[in-house]
Scaffold this motif. Structure first.
Motif, PDB file in Angstrom:
ATOM      1  N   SER A 159      -3.473   0.426  -3.167  1.00 53.19           N
ATOM      2  CA  SER A 159      -2.883  -0.906  -2.852  1.00 53.19           C
ATOM      3  C   SER A 159      -2.967  -1.882  -3.843  1.00 53.19           C
ATOM      4  O   SER A 159      -3.645  -1.681  -4.864  1.00 53.19           O
TER       5      SER A 159
ATOM      6  N   CYS B  75      -4.909   6.406  -0.753  1.00 52.69           N
ATOM      7  CA  CYS B  75      -3.984   4.934  -0.597  1.00 52.69           C
ATOM      8  C   CYS B  75      -4.205   4.016  -1.825  1.00 52.69           C
ATOM      9  O   CYS B  75      -5.327   4.242  -2.303  1.00 52.69           O
TER      10      CYS B  75
ATOM     11  N   THR C  15       0.893  -1.235   0.174  1.00 54.88           N
ATOM     12  CA  THR C  15       0.173   0.078   0.095  1.00 54.88           C
ATOM     13  C   THR C  15       0.720   1.332  -0.240  1.00 54.88           C
ATOM     14  O   THR C  15       1.724   1.464   0.657  1.00 54.88           O
TER      15      THR C  15
END
Length: 125
Positions: free
Chosen positions: A83, A81, A33
């Motif tokens: 990921s 974020c 991440t």
């Protein structure tokens, strides 16, 4: 002097996923991440992310760019974020790259992603 790119914060977290890895077949499954913090008083668009994976045997490959031709916006003073997962052929690999952010129609900033490791537990001290 601190550059504009240096004002952005990147935090990178990695995890080895043992339950889906098959070391006997040289398949090591990792997740990662990348958290980007926008310190500016304006939103920025995430133009691209370019990552290179160097496997333990020296093989280099480019990882998929999910942001190309998309419109992801990081609001002012907010985090974004991203990921993803990677299957490597080695218990130790290195990932590095860059992120390009579009500030406006004519200005962009490139943030360097310093090398980070993907390593199985207890491989390194």
């Amino acid at each position: 002097m601190i550059s504009l790119a240096d004002s952005f914060t990147l935090i990178i977290d990695t995890e080895y996923v043992e339950k889906v890895s098959v070391p006997a077949q040289f398949r090591y499954f990792f997740t990662y991440t990348i958290t980007i913090t926008n310190p500016l008083s304006q939103p920025v668009s995430l133009a691209s992310i370019q990552l290179l994976l160097t496997d333990g045997d020296g093989t280099v490959s480019e990882l998929h760019n999910p942001f190309q031709n998309n419109d992801y916006v990081i609001s002012s003073l907010q985090d974004f974020c991203y990921s993803n997962d990677i299957i490597t052929h080695s218990p130790l690999s290195i990932v590095q790259g860059k992120i390009e952010l579009q500030l406006n129609a004519s200005e962009s900033v490139v943030i360097t992603i310093e090398p980070f490791r993907l390593a199985t537990p207890n491989l390194l001290h």
